[in-house]
Design a protein around this motif. Structure first.
Motif, PDB file in Angstrom:
ATOM      1  N   MET A   1       0.632  -1.327   0.143  1.00  0.00           N
ATOM      2  CA  MET A   1       0.015  -0.128   0.064  1.00  0.00           C
ATOM      3  C   MET A   1       0.828   1.112   0.066  1.00  0.00           C
ATOM      4  SD  MET A   1      -2.974   0.788   0.053  1.00  0.00           S
ATOM      5  CE  MET A   1      -4.110   1.931   0.415  1.00  0.00           C
ATOM      6  N   LEU A   2       2.092   1.267   0.719  1.00  0.00           N
ATOM      7  CA  LEU A   2       2.896   2.385   0.689  1.00  0.00           C
ATOM      8  C   LEU A   2       3.558   2.686  -0.635  1.00  0.00           C
ATOM      9  CD1 LEU A   2       4.311   4.581   2.565  1.00  0.00           C
ATOM     10  CD2 LEU A   2       6.099   2.830   2.996  1.00  0.00           C
ATOM     11  N   ALA A   3       3.824   1.573  -1.236  1.00  0.00           N
ATOM     12  CA  ALA A   3       4.646   1.626  -2.622  1.00  0.00           C
ATOM     13  C   ALA A   3       3.450   2.330  -3.504  1.00  0.00           C
ATOM     14  CB  ALA A   3       4.870   0.263  -3.153  1.00  0.00           C
ATOM     15  N   GLU A   4       2.188   2.096  -3.451  1.00  0.00           N
ATOM     16  CA  GLU A   4       1.193   2.473  -4.298  1.00  0.00           C
ATOM     17  C   GLU A   4       1.185   4.223  -4.109  1.00  0.00           C
ATOM     18  OE1 GLU A   4       0.783  -0.421  -2.801  1.00  0.00           O
ATOM     19  OE2 GLU A   4       0.588  -1.798  -4.396  1.00  0.00           O
ATOM     20  N   THR A   5       1.203   4.373  -2.865  1.00  0.00           N
ATOM     21  CA  THR A   5       0.894   5.870  -2.513  1.00  0.00           C
ATOM     22  C   THR A   5       1.870   6.595  -3.088  1.00  0.00           C
ATOM     23  OG1 THR A   5      -0.152   5.070  -0.365  1.00  0.00           O
ATOM     24  CG2 THR A   5       0.748   7.301  -0.565  1.00  0.00           C
ATOM     25  N   VAL A   6       3.240   5.999  -2.785  1.00  0.00           N
ATOM     26  CA  VAL A   6       4.507   6.789  -3.243  1.00  0.00           C
ATOM     27  C   VAL A   6       4.584   7.119  -4.866  1.00  0.00           C
ATOM     28  CG1 VAL A   6       6.886   6.833  -3.283  1.00  0.00           C
ATOM     29  CG2 VAL A   6       5.999   6.153  -1.329  1.00  0.00           C
ATOM     30  N   CYS A   7       4.207   5.875  -5.481  1.00  0.00           N
ATOM     31  CA  CYS A   7       3.888   5.996  -6.886  1.00  0.00           C
ATOM     32  C   CYS A   7       3.065   6.962  -7.358  1.00  0.00           C
ATOM     33  CB  CYS A   7       3.683   4.659  -7.603  1.00  0.00           C
ATOM     34  SG  CYS A   7       4.963   3.745  -7.677  1.00  0.00           S
ATOM     35  N   SER A   8       1.972   7.335  -6.714  1.00  0.00           N
ATOM     36  CA  SER A   8       0.925   8.238  -7.039  1.00  0.00           C
ATOM     37  C   SER A   8       1.344   9.558  -6.942  1.00  0.00           C
ATOM     38  CB  SER A   8      -0.457   7.869  -6.273  1.00  0.00           C
ATOM     39  OG  SER A   8      -0.888   6.669  -6.609  1.00  0.00           O
ATOM     40  N   ALA A   9       2.140   9.869  -5.683  1.00  0.00           N
ATOM     41  CA  ALA A   9       2.601  11.058  -5.333  1.00  0.00           C
ATOM     42  C   ALA A   9       3.738  11.397  -6.379  1.00  0.00           C
ATOM     43  CB  ALA A   9       3.108  11.185  -3.850  1.00  0.00           C
ATOM     44  N   VAL A  10       4.526  10.452  -6.845  1.00  0.00           N
ATOM     45  CA  VAL A  10       5.514  11.009  -7.783  1.00  0.00           C
ATOM     46  C   VAL A  10       4.826  11.494  -8.983  1.00  0.00           C
ATOM     47  CG1 VAL A  10       7.301   9.974  -9.174  1.00  0.00           C
ATOM     48  CG2 VAL A  10       7.496   9.570  -6.796  1.00  0.00           C
ATOM     49  N   SER A  11       3.902  10.658  -9.499  1.00  0.00           N
ATOM     50  CA  SER A  11       3.044  11.099 -10.819  1.00  0.00           C
ATOM     51  C   SER A  11       2.324  12.405 -10.589  1.00  0.00           C
ATOM     52  CB  SER A  11       1.986   9.827 -10.950  1.00  0.00           C
ATOM     53  OG  SER A  11       2.547   8.700 -11.356  1.00  0.00           O
ATOM     54  N   GLY A  50       2.962  -3.878  -6.886  1.00  0.00           N
ATOM     55  CA  GLY A  50       2.916  -4.790  -5.745  1.00  0.00           C
ATOM     56  C   GLY A  50       3.514  -6.105  -5.664  1.00  0.00           C
ATOM     57  N   TRP A  51       3.904  -6.566  -6.845  1.00  0.00           N
ATOM     58  CA  TRP A  51       4.579  -7.777  -7.119  1.00  0.00           C
ATOM     59  C   TRP A  51       6.040  -7.508  -6.755  1.00  0.00           C
ATOM     60  CZ3 TRP A  51       8.533  -8.325 -10.691  1.00  0.00           C
ATOM     61  CH2 TRP A  51       9.488  -9.712 -10.619  1.00  0.00           C
ATOM     62  N   LEU A  52       6.731  -6.215  -7.289  1.00  0.00           N
ATOM     63  CA  LEU A  52       7.799  -5.870  -7.043  1.00  0.00           C
ATOM     64  C   LEU A  52       8.242  -5.538  -5.444  1.00  0.00           C
ATOM     65  CD1 LEU A  52      10.833  -5.225  -8.379  1.00  0.00           C
ATOM     66  CD2 LEU A  52       9.934  -2.753  -8.318  1.00  0.00           C
ATOM     67  N   ALA A  53       7.154  -5.021  -4.887  1.00  0.00           N
ATOM     68  CA  ALA A  53       7.329  -4.819  -3.223  1.00  0.00           C
ATOM     69  C   ALA A  53       7.234  -6.104  -2.572  1.00  0.00           C
ATOM     70  CB  ALA A  53       6.301  -3.889  -2.850  1.00  0.00           C
ATOM     71  N   SER A  54       6.474  -7.109  -3.070  1.00  0.00           N
ATOM     72  CA  SER A  54       6.419  -8.596  -2.427  1.00  0.00           C
ATOM     73  C   SER A  54       7.720  -9.289  -2.707  1.00  0.00           C
ATOM     74  CB  SER A  54       5.271  -9.236  -2.748  1.00  0.00           C
ATOM     75  OG  SER A  54       5.228  -9.445  -4.160  1.00  0.00           O
ATOM     76  N   THR A  55       8.345  -8.996  -3.952  1.00  0.00           N
ATOM     77  CA  THR A  55       9.436  -9.791  -4.087  1.00  0.00           C
ATOM     78  C   THR A  55      10.705  -9.191  -3.541  1.00  0.00           C
ATOM     79  OG1 THR A  55       8.666 -10.072  -6.499  1.00  0.00           O
ATOM     80  CG2 THR A  55      11.145 -10.404  -5.886  1.00  0.00           C
ATOM     81  N   ALA A  56      10.868  -7.884  -3.278  1.00  0.00           N
ATOM     82  CA  ALA A  56      11.788  -7.141  -2.789  1.00  0.00           C
ATOM     83  C   ALA A  56      11.989  -7.572  -1.169  1.00  0.00           C
ATOM     84  CB  ALA A  56      11.797  -5.661  -2.970  1.00  0.00           C
ATOM     85  N   PHE A  57      10.867  -7.768  -0.587  1.00  0.00           N
ATOM     86  CA  PHE A  57      10.795  -8.102   0.871  1.00  0.00           C
ATOM     87  C   PHE A  57      10.711  -9.558   1.233  1.00  0.00           C
ATOM     88  CE2 PHE A  57       9.367  -3.579   0.519  1.00  0.00           C
ATOM     89  CZ  PHE A  57      10.492  -3.013   1.128  1.00  0.00           C
TER      90      PHE A  57
END
Length: 151
Positions: A1-11, A50-57
Motif C-alpha cells: 500500500m505504501l509503494a502505491e501511495t509513493v508512486c501516485s505522489a511521484v506521478s 505490488g509484485w515488485l514490493a512483495s519480491t523485494a521483501f
C-alpha cells in the motif's frame, strides 16, 4: 500500500511540473514530462509495483537470487577452466611451452641451428653466425644520423 501511495505522489508531482513547463510554452518538454509521470501510475494499475514490493521483501526471493548467482559463478568457473585447459593443450602440442604452434623450421634460422628432420626439435647449436658487412653498414648510417642531430 505504501509503494502505491509513493508512486501516485511521484506521478502527481510530475504532472504538476509538466503543467508549469507547459505554462512556460515548452510544450514538447511538457509532453515528455507528462509521459514519464504517467509511468508510475501505470505500473500501480497493472500490479507490477505490488509484485515488485512483495519480491523485494521476500526472503525466498532473495534466496532465489542467491541460487541464480551461484549458478552464474559455476558457469564462469567452467568457462575459465575450459579456456585454461585449451591453452594447456595447445602448449602440449608444441612441446616447448609456447601457446602458439610454430613450425620447427620457422625459428631455426634465428637460433642458428638446423632442425632435426625426425623429431622436429632443433639440433645442437652450430657455430655462431658472423654478422654480415651489410648489417654493420646499417648501424653506421644510424650512428651518422644520430651524430648529425647531436644525439
Amino acid at each position: 500500500m505504501l509503494a502505491e501511495t509513493v508512486c501516485s505522489a511521484v506521478s502527481a508531482a510530475g504532472l504538476g511540473i509538466a503543467a508549469v513547463t507547459a505554462y512556460r510554452k515548452r510544450f514538447l518538454t511538457a509532453l515528455r514530462i507528462t509521459a514519464y509521470s504517467l509511468i508510475p501510475v501505470g505500473l500501480v494499475m497493472t500490479g507490477a509495483v505490488g509484485w515488485l514490493a512483495s519480491t523485494a521483501f521476500s526472503p525466498l526471493a532473495w534466496a532465489g537470487f542467491g541460487v541464480l548467482g551461484a549458478s552464474w559463478a559455476l558457469f564462469a568457473l567452467v568457462r575459465a577452466v575450459e579456456h585454461r585447459r585449451g591453452a594447456r593443450t595447445a602448449r602440449a602440442a608444441t612441446g616447448d611451452g609456447s601457446a602458439v604452434p610454430v613450425s620447427p623450421s620457422a625459428s631455426a634460422p634465428a637460433l642458428g641451428r638446423k632442425p632435426d628432420r625426425r623429431s622436429g626439435a632443433p639440433a645442437a647449436p652450430s657455430a655462431p653466425a658472423v654478422p654480415s658487412r651489410a648489417s654493420s653498414d646499417d648501424f653506421s648510417d644510424i650512428e651518422a644520423i644520430l651524430k648529425k642531430h647531436g644525439i
